[in-house]
Motif scaffolding. Structure first.
Motif, PDB file in Angstrom:
ATOM      1  N   LEU A  29      -1.450   4.855   7.265  1.00  0.00           N
ATOM      2  CA  LEU A  29      -1.333   5.593   6.002  1.00  0.00           C
ATOM      3  C   LEU A  29       0.097   5.562   5.476  1.00  0.00           C
ATOM      4  O   LEU A  29       0.327   5.515   4.260  1.00  0.00           O
ATOM      5  CB  LEU A  29      -1.779   7.043   6.216  1.00  0.00           C
ATOM      6  CG  LEU A  29      -1.812   7.936   4.978  1.00  0.00           C
ATOM      7  CD1 LEU A  29      -2.828   7.390   3.967  1.00  0.00           C
ATOM      8  CD2 LEU A  29      -2.163   9.366   5.359  1.00  0.00           C
ATOM      9  N   ALA A  30       1.080   5.558   6.387  1.00  0.00           N
ATOM     10  CA  ALA A  30       2.485   5.583   5.965  1.00  0.00           C
ATOM     11  C   ALA A  30       2.922   4.261   5.351  1.00  0.00           C
ATOM     12  O   ALA A  30       3.799   4.237   4.485  1.00  0.00           O
ATOM     13  CB  ALA A  30       3.383   5.922   7.152  1.00  0.00           C
ATOM     14  N   VAL A  31       2.315   3.159   5.780  1.00  0.00           N
ATOM     15  CA  VAL A  31       2.762   1.838   5.285  1.00  0.00           C
ATOM     16  C   VAL A  31       2.586   1.711   3.776  1.00  0.00           C
ATOM     17  O   VAL A  31       3.533   1.401   3.058  1.00  0.00           O
ATOM     18  CB  VAL A  31       2.028   0.713   6.037  1.00  0.00           C
ATOM     19  CG1 VAL A  31       2.372  -0.642   5.413  1.00  0.00           C
ATOM     20  CG2 VAL A  31       2.428   0.725   7.498  1.00  0.00           C
ATOM     21  N   PRO A  32       1.377   1.952   3.201  1.00  0.00           N
ATOM     22  CA  PRO A  32       1.262   1.804   1.742  1.00  0.00           C
ATOM     23  C   PRO A  32       2.012   2.884   0.975  1.00  0.00           C
ATOM     24  O   PRO A  32       2.402   2.659  -0.172  1.00  0.00           O
ATOM     25  CB  PRO A  32      -0.253   1.893   1.499  1.00  0.00           C
ATOM     26  CG  PRO A  32      -0.806   2.580   2.692  1.00  0.00           C
ATOM     27  CD  PRO A  32       0.080   2.234   3.822  1.00  0.00           C
ATOM     28  N   LEU A  33       2.224   4.055   1.608  1.00  0.00           N
ATOM     29  CA  LEU A  33       2.908   5.136   0.898  1.00  0.00           C
ATOM     30  C   LEU A  33       4.412   4.870   0.788  1.00  0.00           C
ATOM     31  O   LEU A  33       5.026   5.172  -0.241  1.00  0.00           O
ATOM     32  CB  LEU A  33       2.664   6.470   1.608  1.00  0.00           C
ATOM     33  CG  LEU A  33       1.234   7.018   1.516  1.00  0.00           C
ATOM     34  CD1 LEU A  33       1.124   8.328   2.284  1.00  0.00           C
ATOM     35  CD2 LEU A  33       0.828   7.228   0.065  1.00  0.00           C
ATOM     36  N   SER A  34       5.020   4.337   1.856  1.00  0.00           N
ATOM     37  CA  SER A  34       6.466   4.143   1.834  1.00  0.00           C
ATOM     38  C   SER A  34       6.885   2.682   1.820  1.00  0.00           C
ATOM     39  O   SER A  34       8.050   2.387   1.598  1.00  0.00           O
ATOM     40  CB  SER A  34       7.099   4.828   3.048  1.00  0.00           C
ATOM     41  OG  SER A  34       6.529   4.327   4.242  1.00  0.00           O
TER      42      SER A  34
END
Length: 569
Positions: A334-339
């Protein structure tokens, strides 16, 4: 009340990332400036490098992608509002530029970084990040930073030049980038301690599925922050930027492959060869066709985490381990596409350190549990081994053999002498093998043949033992083939075994050894659940935890026993 493991793992991860982000945030009074102008540097008639930009220079807005391809000397210019404290000397800039550079602050030269040159021979590469204390601001209301630079030694053209300046108080500029790495150092130390603990726990114990993959992933987790911290903590000349990016890409690729491979191996999820090849081809395609190092790294990480989540959802059992891992993996995905790329610059190896620490501790706990289980198996094996040894010298068998020996002494002294030698050899082999954890296949075959030779001499008929195996170097728990031979003699009878010789076939399929022993079927109503079978199963389980299989049963006129081992050397 016991706190669920997924919540603990997620809390540790979030706390580490939050601490990193808090320390990585720009301190008060520090600003980053990317907006600038650029222009090629024109040479004089003599070919000397200019010392200041011409007044009529055709400046254009800074294009990071275009600047990444410039090699010859060029100018960069940043225009900034003058500080209200014009006479203050408590200000510094950090200039990030992949070039040799000569900066000028309001036309006043600052310390040079390398040597700007018209060619690679003239240029001496400068550091990629430099810090300079600034003179007082201009009285005109605007400050100007002009940089003459050249980049002849940049042998890999990146997608962007990433040229920018950071300005702020001297203490903040010097100390800002150190704070977050204290968190990284703490995470790396914890991961290193977990790796050492795992190695200590693993030493001298049987191999368990995925242990090597896990250690390889731990090595990646330790190398990644070291390569990441190279630039902010130690610094380097700009030609090293390309090799550093390639090293990071290789580490991202290795982590992307090792994590799903370990999960599939650890939880026994079957993946077809075609699926594996297609997945690896996808990773290679990402490396080859996707532009930008950060984009490629983020894509590799996302693919790896999504594949790992898919494998964990397909796995069965061991929910106490699977759910925390799945929680961490989904949080990372989830963190990869967000940041995006920002996740790769810091939180990624924190995520990897937390995940690896959890995996290593779980694996070490599993080893301890296996150790206790194997201890019970060893006790059971020792008890069964003693029973087998007792059966080997049981009074009935020994009495028959001695009676036969007495007759042979009177009728055939040479055969009697040979039988005595075989008996002595048999008891010596039993004594020797009962004291060892494993024996070469050749020793086990010699024990079987010696036993059949004794029985054959008593019966006055030869009992054959045919072997179809090349030089294997295979080691086995002692007595596992001998127990099968004894079972056949007990249940099928020596006469039937003499008419139907034993046939052993040894072959290897990938990482498995398969031993198939065929003998006389006989007519005994019960076979396959006695002491011998339990001894074989206990021996294989103690020697190869989770890596063995033993089946036996009637197959036409044969009684067939098949052993499969994945950990036999």
């Amino acid at each position: 009340m016991q706190i669920p493991r997924p919540l603990i793992a997620l809390t540790v991860l979030l706390a580490a990332v939050a601490a990193w982000l808090a320390l990585a945030a720009p301190p008060p009074g520090t600003s980053y400036v990317e907006a600038a102008e650029m222009a090629p540097a024109s040479m004089t008639v003599s070919g000397a490098l200019p010392t200041h930009p011409p007044r009529d220079l055709d400046w254009r807005p800074l294009d990071q992608r275009e600047l990444a391809g410039w090699r010859d000397p060029y100018w960069l210019r940043w225009r900034l509002p003058a500080s209200s404290a014009q006479h203050s000397t408590d200000r510094a800039i950090r200039l990030s530029l992949r070039a040799a550079s000569q900066p000028y602050w309001n036309s006043q030269p600052l310390a040079v970084n390398g040597t700007v040159g018209r060619s690679a021979e003239e240029e001496q590469p400068g550091l990629i990040d430099i810090v300079r204390v600034l003179p007082p601001s201009s009285a005109t209301g605007n400050d100007e930073l002009v940089v003459l630079a050249s980049s002849h030694h940049q042998w890999i053209r990146p997608g962007s030049a990433d040229a920018f300046i950071a300005m702020g108080p001297v203490e903040s500029i010097y100390g800002h980038r150190i704070g977050p790495w204290l968190i990284a150092a703490l995470a790396t130390g914890a991961l290193g301690a977990a790796c050492l603990y795992f190695l200590v726990v693993r030493r001298g114990r049987p191999r368990v599925p995925g242990a090597r993959l896990l250690l390889a992933l731990g090595a990646v987790g330790l190398a990644l922050p070291a390569v990441e911290a190279w630039r902010p903590l130690l610094g380097y000349a700009y030609p090293w930027h390309g090799p550093r990016l390639l090293a990071l890409q290789l580490l991202h690729m290795a982590a992307a492959v090792l994590l799903p491979a370990y999960i599939a191996r650890r939880f026994g999820v079957a993946v077809s060869t075609g699926t594996r090849i297609a997945w690896l081809a996808t990773l290679v395609a990402v490396i080859v066709f996707l532009p930008g190092f950060d984009d490629r790294g983020a894509a590799l990480l996302l693919l790896s985490l999504l594949t790992s989540a898919w494998l964990l959802l397909r796995a069965r059992g061991e929910a106490e381990e699977r759910w925390p891992i799945l929680t961490l993996v989904l949080a990372g995905a989830l963190a990869v596409p967000l940041s995006g790329g920002a996740f790769l610059d810091g939180p990624y190896f924190l995520f990897l350190a937390v995940l690896m620490g959890f995996l290593l501790l779980c694996h070490a706990a599993q080893l301890r549990a296996l150790d206790r289980h194997n201890g019970q198996l060893r006790d059971e094996r020792a008890r069964l081994s003693l029973q087998l040894l007792q059966r080997g010298i049981q009074p009935h068998w020994l009495m028959n053999t001695l009676t036969c020996l007495q007759e042979l002494i009177e009728q055939a002294p040479m055969r009697a002498s040979r039988l005595v030698e075989s008996l002595a050899d048999q008891f010596d082999r039993l004594r020797e093998s009962s004291s060892r954890q494993s024996v070469p296949l050749e020793d086990e075959l010699a024990l079987c043949r010696n036993h059949l030779d004794i029985v054959g001499q008593a019966l006055d008929r030869q009992i054959g033992f045919e072997v179809d195996a090349e030089q294997t170097g295979l080691w086995l728990p002692p007595g596992v083939l001998h127990a099968q031979v004894e079972n056949a003699l007990t249940h099928a009878g020596a006469v039937a075994c003499a008419q139907h010789p034993f046939r052993l076939r040894v072959r290897r399929q990938h990482d498995r050894w398969i031993l198939e022993l065929r003998g006389a079927r006989g007519s005994a109503p019960h076979r396959g659940h006695g002491t011998g079978t339990r001894y074989i199963e206990a021996s294989l389980a103690a020697a190869c935890p989770g890596g063995w299989r033993f089946v036996q049963g009637a197959d036409g006129a044969d009684w067939c026993g098949t052993m499969e081992l994945t950990c036999a050397s």
